[in-house]
Design a protein around this motif. Structure first.
Motif, mmCIF file in Angstrom:
data_model
loop_
_atom_site.group_PDB
_atom_site.id
_atom_site.type_symbol
_atom_site.label_atom_id
_atom_site.label_comp_id
_atom_site.label_asym_id
_atom_site.label_seq_id
_atom_site.Cartn_x
_atom_site.Cartn_y
_atom_site.Cartn_z
ATOM 1 N N ILE A 176 0.823 -1.220 0.000
ATOM 2 C CA ILE A 176 0.000 0.000 0.000
ATOM 3 C C ILE A 176 0.853 1.265 0.000
ATOM 4 O O ILE A 176 0.554 2.211 -0.737
ATOM 5 N N PRO A 177 1.924 1.356 0.800
ATOM 6 C CA PRO A 177 2.747 2.577 0.756
ATOM 7 C C PRO A 177 3.319 2.879 -0.629
ATOM 8 O O PRO A 177 3.387 4.043 -1.027
ATOM 9 N N THR A 178 3.733 1.853 -1.357
ATOM 10 C CA THR A 178 4.263 2.062 -2.716
ATOM 11 C C THR A 178 3.203 2.644 -3.622
ATOM 12 O O THR A 178 3.438 3.638 -4.343
ATOM 13 N N ILE A 179 2.023 2.048 -3.605
ATOM 14 C CA ILE A 179 0.938 2.512 -4.466
ATOM 15 C C ILE A 179 0.503 3.919 -4.069
ATOM 16 O O ILE A 179 0.335 4.802 -4.917
ATOM 17 N N ALA A 180 0.322 4.141 -2.767
ATOM 18 C CA ALA A 180 -0.159 5.436 -2.298
ATOM 19 C C ALA A 180 0.846 6.543 -2.579
ATOM 20 O O ALA A 180 0.472 7.642 -3.019
ATOM 21 N N SER A 181 2.117 6.284 -2.352
ATOM 22 C CA SER A 181 3.137 7.316 -2.524
ATOM 23 C C SER A 181 3.280 7.736 -3.977
ATOM 24 O O SER A 181 3.285 8.932 -4.302
ATOM 25 N N ILE A 182 3.377 6.758 -4.887
ATOM 26 C CA ILE A 182 3.544 7.088 -6.311
ATOM 27 C C ILE A 182 2.288 7.730 -6.872
ATOM 28 O O ILE A 182 2.354 8.704 -7.637
ATOM 29 N N SER A 183 1.127 7.225 -6.490
ATOM 30 C CA SER A 183 -0.130 7.805 -6.977
ATOM 31 C C SER A 183 -0.308 9.226 -6.462
ATOM 32 O O SER A 183 -0.762 10.111 -7.197
ATOM 33 N N GLU A 184 0.059 9.458 -5.194
ATOM 34 C CA GLU A 184 -0.077 10.800 -4.652
ATOM 35 C C GLU A 184 0.851 11.786 -5.363
ATOM 36 O O GLU A 184 0.468 12.920 -5.656
ATOM 37 N N ASP A 185 2.075 11.353 -5.650
ATOM 38 C CA ASP A 185 3.001 12.222 -6.381
ATOM 39 C C ASP A 185 2.444 12.577 -7.762
ATOM 40 O O ASP A 185 2.581 13.714 -8.228
ATOM 41 N N ALA A 186 1.815 11.586 -8.422
ATOM 42 C CA ALA A 186 1.235 11.840 -9.740
ATOM 43 C C ALA A 186 0.076 12.828 -9.653
ATOM 44 O O ALA A 186 -0.067 13.728 -10.500
ATOM 45 N N MET A 187 -0.747 12.709 -8.616
ATOM 46 C CA MET A 187 -1.884 13.614 -8.467
ATOM 47 C C MET A 187 -1.446 15.017 -8.054
ATOM 48 O O MET A 187 -2.029 16.007 -8.493
ATOM 49 N N ARG A 188 -0.421 15.110 -7.238
ATOM 50 C CA ARG A 188 0.083 16.427 -6.851
ATOM 51 C C ARG A 188 0.738 17.153 -8.028
ATOM 52 O O ARG A 188 0.858 18.379 -8.023
ATOM 53 N N ALA A 189 1.173 16.383 -9.031
ATOM 54 C CA ALA A 189 1.781 16.997 -10.213
ATOM 55 C C ALA A 189 0.749 17.617 -11.151
ATOM 56 O O ALA A 189 1.115 18.374 -12.054
ATOM 57 N N VAL A 190 -0.526 17.293 -10.954
ATOM 58 C CA VAL A 190 -1.586 17.891 -11.774
ATOM 59 C C VAL A 190 -1.680 19.379 -11.433
ATOM 60 O O VAL A 190 -1.777 19.733 -10.256
ATOM 61 N N PRO A 191 -1.656 20.257 -12.425
ATOM 62 C CA PRO A 191 -1.679 21.707 -12.143
ATOM 63 C C PRO A 191 -2.897 22.127 -11.331
ATOM 64 O O PRO A 191 -4.008 21.634 -11.538
ATOM 65 N N LYS A 192 -2.675 23.031 -10.407
ATOM 66 C CA LYS A 192 -3.750 23.543 -9.559
ATOM 67 C C LYS A 192 -4.813 24.266 -10.377
ATOM 68 O O LYS A 192 -5.993 24.299 -10.005
ATOM 69 N N ALA A 217 -3.786 12.176 -13.902
ATOM 70 C CA ALA A 217 -2.666 11.459 -13.275
ATOM 71 C C ALA A 217 -2.716 9.964 -13.554
ATOM 72 O O ALA A 217 -2.046 9.185 -12.870
ATOM 73 N N LEU A 218 -3.476 9.563 -14.575
ATOM 74 C CA LEU A 218 -3.748 8.144 -14.795
ATOM 75 C C LEU A 218 -2.486 7.329 -15.036
ATOM 76 O O LEU A 218 -2.343 6.222 -14.527
ATOM 77 N N SER A 219 -1.544 7.866 -15.817
ATOM 78 C CA SER A 219 -0.352 7.080 -16.126
ATOM 79 C C SER A 219 0.452 6.782 -14.868
ATOM 80 O O SER A 219 0.932 5.659 -14.672
ATOM 81 N N GLY A 220 0.596 7.765 -13.990
ATOM 82 C CA GLY A 220 1.320 7.537 -12.744
ATOM 83 C C GLY A 220 0.594 6.573 -11.830
ATOM 84 O O GLY A 220 1.221 5.738 -11.170
ATOM 85 N N ILE A 221 -0.727 6.671 -11.791
ATOM 86 C CA ILE A 221 -1.515 5.771 -10.939
ATOM 87 C C ILE A 221 -1.397 4.324 -11.412
ATOM 88 O O ILE A 221 -1.154 3.409 -10.626
ATOM 89 N N VAL A 222 -1.563 4.123 -12.725
ATOM 90 C CA VAL A 222 -1.472 2.762 -13.262
ATOM 91 C C VAL A 222 -0.065 2.215 -13.095
ATOM 92 O O VAL A 222 0.124 1.029 -12.808
ATOM 93 N N SER A 223 0.938 3.055 -13.270
ATOM 94 C CA SER A 223 2.315 2.609 -13.054
ATOM 95 C C SER A 223 2.526 2.154 -11.615
ATOM 96 O O SER A 223 3.209 1.154 -11.365
ATOM 97 N N SER A 224 1.925 2.867 -10.665
ATOM 98 C CA SER A 224 2.039 2.454 -9.257
ATOM 99 C C SER A 224 1.354 1.105 -9.038
ATOM 100 O O SER A 224 1.847 0.278 -8.259
#
Length: 318
Positions: A176-192, A217-224
């Protein structure tokens, strides 16, 4: 030549010396980075070549058809058979249970950390997740055996001491930490600005998250997801301790049989062969490399899928 000219010439020499030193420094650092990258590539190729060599030696003595179609795995106990299907079925059912728990929980955790948690909450939860990822896998295995399985036995009395469900739960907690961390980074990269545009249209924050942030952020989420699944497939100690080491064909349509009884995964089988007293030139020993190469193909395929998704669904809004 006056003193001003002499001073200017000295400053020019110093500037040239400093510039040359900077160039030498950058070149040296670049060379070190290149050496490290080349070393990692060479090690990877070396591992693949060794796997191929010993796998080819195994298939000279055992039919590849027998290896992938027979339903009994017994490399060290007579009658000797090398059917890898029980190991593949055990690996897949374990990975399915783990993924069914870890993927949604990891994604929801990432959504909370990225979109809803304040800075104080984020500063507490994110390090906690990273600590969770650093716990040794053998600890997860014993945690499943000593605590998770007895707890599950109160709900399902017929559950075995070693079972797939308990192993799947603890390995899900582990990835879970791997998935959550990478997915969160991908979502935070989405412009405000994308979020603000959705909110300006009167859309709720939840709907903005579902229809704007996650697709972007789909590509980062799926990669996680792929990385988490790959880690679950390759897990050894936690699965061996929690799920046992019984080689059998798992029937996915019989839920109680599939989840409540022990299995043997491909990694567990490799550990069993490696710790046995088989000769280094025997067929049983060579089967270790055949199983390892099969596992390598599976995880490598998942990583190729991850790379394809990464470039296919790259965040076009960034």
């Amino acid at each position: 030549m006056n003193n001003d000219n002499i001073g200017a010439m000295r400053r020019d020499r110093i500037d040239i010396t400093v510039h040359r030193a900077e160039i030498l420094k950058d070149t040296s650092i670049g060379g070190i980075f290149f050496f490290c990258a080349l070393l990692s590539v060479l090690i990877t190729f070396g591992i693949v070549i060794i796997l191929l060599k010993d796998t080819a030696g195994f298939f000279k003595e055992v039919s590849i058809i027998e290896f992938f179609t027979h339903t009994r795995w017994s490399p060290t106990i007579k009658p000797v058979e090398f059917g890898v299907l029980p190991l593949i079925s055990g690996t897949f059912i374990f990975t399915f249970v783990t993924s069914a728990i870890a993927l949604p929980v990891g994604l929801l955790t990432a959504v909370f950390l990225s979109e809803y948690a304040n800075e104080r909450t984020h500063s507490v939860l994110k390090p906690a997740l990273e600590i969770l990822a650093g716990i040794p896998t053998v600890v997860y295995g014993y945690f499943a055996l000593v605590y998770v399985t007895p707890f599950l036995r109160r709900i399902v009395p017929q559950i075995s001491t070693f079972n797939v469900l308990s192993a799947g739960i603890v390995v899900a907690i582990m990835i879970i930490p791997t998935i959550a961390s990478i997915s969160e980074d991908a979502m935070r990269a989405v412009p405000k600005s994308l979020r603000e545009a959705g909110l300006a249209l009167g859309v709720s924050e939840f709907r903005v998250t579902i229809t704007v942030v996650i697709p972007a952020a789909l590509s980062g989420i799926v990669s996680s997801f792929i990385l988490g699944i790959s880690r679950a497939i390759g897990e050894t100690m936690a699965v061996t301790i929690a799920a046992g080491n019984l080689s059998r064909i798992v029937n996915p349509f019989n839920i109680s049989d599939a989840l409540l009884n022990p299995i043997q995964t491909m990694t567990a089988a490799m550990v069993e062969i490696g710790l046995s007293d088989v000769s280094g030139h025997s067929v049983a020993y060579k089967s270790l490399f055949a199983v390892g190469f099969t596992l390598f193909i599976m995880t490598f395929s998942l990583n190729l899928i991850s790379q394809y998704i990464k470039y296919k669904f790259r965040e076009k809004y960034l």
